[in-house]
Design a protein around this motif. Structure first.
Motif, mmCIF file in Angstrom:
data_model
loop_
_atom_site.group_PDB
_atom_site.id
_atom_site.type_symbol
_atom_site.label_atom_id
_atom_site.label_comp_id
_atom_site.label_asym_id
_atom_site.label_seq_id
_atom_site.Cartn_x
_atom_site.Cartn_y
_atom_site.Cartn_z
ATOM 1 N N PHE A 62 -35.042 -39.677 21.352
ATOM 2 C CA PHE A 62 -34.487 -38.962 20.210
ATOM 3 C C PHE A 62 -34.693 -37.480 20.493
ATOM 4 C CE2 PHE A 62 -35.643 -43.124 18.738
ATOM 5 C CZ PHE A 62 -34.667 -43.472 17.811
ATOM 6 N N GLY A 63 -33.615 -36.730 20.591
ATOM 7 C CA GLY A 63 -33.717 -35.318 20.916
ATOM 8 C C GLY A 63 -32.796 -34.489 20.050
ATOM 9 N N THR A 64 -32.987 -33.180 20.097
ATOM 10 C CA THR A 64 -32.208 -32.262 19.271
ATOM 11 C C THR A 64 -31.116 -31.588 20.074
ATOM 12 O OG1 THR A 64 -34.105 -31.816 17.836
ATOM 13 C CG2 THR A 64 -32.303 -30.216 17.799
ATOM 14 N N ALA A 65 -29.893 -31.621 19.510
ATOM 15 C CA ALA A 65 -28.789 -30.811 20.014
ATOM 16 C C ALA A 65 -28.604 -29.679 19.016
ATOM 17 C CB ALA A 65 -27.522 -31.648 20.139
ATOM 18 N N ALA A 66 -29.018 -28.481 19.395
ATOM 19 C CA ALA A 66 -28.974 -27.353 18.467
ATOM 20 C C ALA A 66 -27.545 -26.863 18.264
ATOM 21 C CB ALA A 66 -29.844 -26.211 18.992
ATOM 22 N N GLN A 67 -27.327 -26.197 17.163
ATOM 23 C CA GLN A 67 -26.015 -25.624 16.884
ATOM 24 C C GLN A 67 -25.576 -24.728 18.047
ATOM 25 O OE1 GLN A 67 -25.839 -23.404 13.245
ATOM 26 N NE2 GLN A 67 -23.699 -22.836 13.465
ATOM 27 N N GLY A 68 -24.372 -24.954 18.531
ATOM 28 C CA GLY A 68 -23.837 -24.173 19.630
ATOM 29 C C GLY A 68 -24.273 -24.633 21.000
ATOM 30 N N GLN A 69 -25.124 -25.644 21.089
ATOM 31 C CA GLN A 69 -25.634 -26.134 22.376
ATOM 32 C C GLN A 69 -24.746 -27.265 22.879
ATOM 33 O OE1 GLN A 69 -29.609 -27.726 22.233
ATOM 34 N NE2 GLN A 69 -29.830 -27.803 24.466
ATOM 35 N N ALA A 70 -23.865 -26.941 23.791
ATOM 36 C CA ALA A 70 -22.890 -27.929 24.266
ATOM 37 C C ALA A 70 -23.442 -28.810 25.373
ATOM 38 C CB ALA A 70 -21.627 -27.222 24.761
ATOM 39 N N GLU A 71 -24.444 -28.318 26.111
ATOM 40 C CA GLU A 71 -24.953 -29.077 27.251
ATOM 41 C C GLU A 71 -26.439 -29.359 27.070
ATOM 42 O OE1 GLU A 71 -25.069 -28.475 32.068
ATOM 43 O OE2 GLU A 71 -23.201 -28.062 30.996
ATOM 44 N N LEU A 72 -26.813 -30.616 27.244
ATOM 45 C CA LEU A 72 -28.190 -31.049 27.073
ATOM 46 C C LEU A 72 -28.770 -31.452 28.423
ATOM 47 C CD1 LEU A 72 -27.645 -33.387 23.979
ATOM 48 C CD2 LEU A 72 -28.166 -30.940 23.971
ATOM 49 N N THR A 73 -30.004 -31.049 28.674
ATOM 50 C CA THR A 73 -30.714 -31.434 29.887
ATOM 51 C C THR A 73 -31.852 -32.373 29.512
ATOM 52 O OG1 THR A 73 -32.321 -29.632 29.772
ATOM 53 C CG2 THR A 73 -30.208 -29.160 30.863
ATOM 54 N N PRO A 74 -32.377 -33.133 30.463
ATOM 55 C CA PRO A 74 -33.543 -33.956 30.138
ATOM 56 C C PRO A 74 -34.677 -33.133 29.525
ATOM 57 C CG PRO A 74 -32.640 -34.629 32.239
ATOM 58 C CD PRO A 74 -31.890 -33.388 31.841
ATOM 59 N N ALA A 75 -34.918 -31.947 30.073
ATOM 60 C CA ALA A 75 -36.006 -31.112 29.554
ATOM 61 C C ALA A 75 -35.740 -30.694 28.112
ATOM 62 C CB ALA A 75 -36.184 -29.888 30.444
ATOM 63 N N SER A 76 -34.492 -30.327 27.797
ATOM 64 C CA SER A 76 -34.186 -29.891 26.427
ATOM 65 C C SER A 76 -34.309 -31.024 25.424
ATOM 66 C CB SER A 76 -32.781 -29.283 26.369
ATOM 67 O OG SER A 76 -31.775 -30.286 26.471
ATOM 68 N N LEU A 77 -34.235 -32.263 25.917
ATOM 69 C CA LEU A 77 -34.390 -33.441 25.061
ATOM 70 C C LEU A 77 -35.814 -33.977 25.067
ATOM 71 C CD1 LEU A 77 -31.066 -35.239 26.031
ATOM 72 C CD2 LEU A 77 -31.580 -34.189 23.819
ATOM 73 N N GLY A 78 -36.714 -33.268 25.739
ATOM 74 C CA GLY A 78 -38.114 -33.667 25.763
ATOM 75 C C GLY A 78 -38.416 -34.834 26.677
ATOM 76 N N ILE A 79 -37.580 -35.042 27.709
ATOM 77 C CA ILE A 79 -37.753 -36.170 28.617
ATOM 78 C C ILE A 79 -38.339 -35.670 29.936
ATOM 79 C CG2 ILE A 79 -36.579 -38.007 29.869
ATOM 80 C CD1 ILE A 79 -34.406 -37.919 27.706
ATOM 81 N N ALA A 80 -39.501 -36.185 30.296
ATOM 82 C CA ALA A 80 -40.172 -35.734 31.515
ATOM 83 C C ALA A 80 -40.008 -36.705 32.678
ATOM 84 C CB ALA A 80 -41.657 -35.514 31.240
ATOM 85 N N ASP A 81 -39.590 -37.944 32.391
ATOM 86 C CA ASP A 81 -39.530 -38.962 33.449
ATOM 87 C C ASP A 81 -38.112 -39.489 33.639
ATOM 88 O OD1 ASP A 81 -39.382 -40.236 31.011
ATOM 89 O OD2 ASP A 81 -40.838 -41.811 31.480
ATOM 90 N N HIS A 82 -37.129 -38.630 33.497
ATOM 91 C CA HIS A 82 -35.718 -39.024 33.589
ATOM 92 C C HIS A 82 -35.318 -39.295 35.037
ATOM 93 C CE1 HIS A 82 -31.446 -37.877 34.289
ATOM 94 N NE2 HIS A 82 -31.236 -38.570 33.194
ATOM 95 N N ALA A 83 -34.659 -40.443 35.247
ATOM 96 C CA ALA A 83 -34.058 -40.743 36.550
ATOM 97 C C ALA A 83 -32.541 -40.651 36.444
ATOM 98 C CB ALA A 83 -34.475 -42.119 37.036
ATOM 99 N N TRP A 84 -31.943 -41.396 35.506
ATOM 100 C CA TRP A 84 -30.521 -41.250 35.214
ATOM 101 C C TRP A 84 -30.253 -41.760 33.809
ATOM 102 C CZ3 TRP A 84 -31.929 -44.885 39.097
ATOM 103 C CH2 TRP A 84 -31.750 -46.222 38.766
ATOM 104 N N TRP A 85 -29.098 -41.391 33.275
ATOM 105 C CA TRP A 85 -28.716 -41.780 31.925
ATOM 106 C C TRP A 85 -28.144 -43.195 31.913
ATOM 107 C CZ3 TRP A 85 -30.866 -38.463 28.884
ATOM 108 C CH2 TRP A 85 -30.919 -37.116 29.238
#
Length: 231
Positions: A62-85
């Protein structure tokens, strides 16, 4: 079992390490004990890398997409162990992504669909269109691009595949389900025996490895069922 427990079990079962309770720590080990520490780390990585569909390697976020933020990264979503979506399109029911602002009643929660037609929706004037996102695309950098651009702060719920766990601290517990932790130290012991050329004993260890691995696959791989036969 913790990382240290696993290393101590390998040393004990090998019968080749003098003394008990060794290693006393996973840090600063050299020689034979150093090899044991490394082989336990490698054993867990090998298990987790052996399949792309282990159930415990799938995670919801569960992560935040802020107003005006069109692109999300694993880090911006609070994910530290991301391999792929893990994504889906309109035709599947697996790994649904949703988006909402109402975190109390979820009255405005809607589906966020994935497809690979970004060239259609991110073209011309649509590049700057704002609103509640209804679609998502994966960029070449494996980030998540939303369409349209968020017109407010939203919560995004989705799924991803975890990267293999890197054991580092004494008290770190493997993500592998605990009743299968024996597989880790047995695989590390197998490496130690191969290093020592203890081929007479290694067969017994490998039989246990094969048995536990079969049980792990039985319980932690997706199950498929056949549909009704055609008339």
């Amino acid at each position: 079992m913790t990382f240290l427990d696993l290393c101590q079990r390998v040393a004990s079962e090998s019968g080749t390490v003098a003394g008990s309770g060794l290693p006393s720590s996973v840090s600063g080990q050299t020689g034979r004990l150093g090899r044991i520490v490394v082989w336990v780390q490698e054993a867990l990585r090998d298990i987790e890398n052996s399949r792309s569909d282990w159930k415990w390697m799938t995670a919801e976020f569960f992560g935040t997409a802020a107003q005006g933020q069109a692109e999300l990264t694993p880090a911006s979503l609070g994910i530290a162990d991301h391999a792929w979506w893990l994504v889906q399109d309109e035709a599947t029911a697996l790994y649904p992504w949703t988006i909402y602002t109402d975190t109390t009643n979820f009255d405005d929660e809607t589906r966020l669909f994935w497809n690979n037609t970004s060239h259609i929706h991110l073209y011309g004037g649509q590049r700057t269109q704002t609103g509640k996102p209804v679609r998502m695309f994966l960029t070449p950098e494996d980030n998540v691009r939303l369409y349209p651009i968020p017109d407010a702060d939203y919560v995004v719920r989705g799924w991803y595949r975890r990267s293999p766990q890197d054991l580092q601290e004494n008290d770190t517990t493997p993500n592998l389900p605990s009743r299968f932790h024996d597989l880790i130290w047995l695989m590390a012991l197998d490496r130690l025996m191969a290093f020592d050329e203890a081929f007479e004993q290694i067969g017994i260890v490998r039989e246990r490895i094969d048995t536990i691995r079969r049980h792990l696959q039985r319980d932690y791989l997706p199950r498929f069922s056949m549909g009704a036969p055609l008339a």
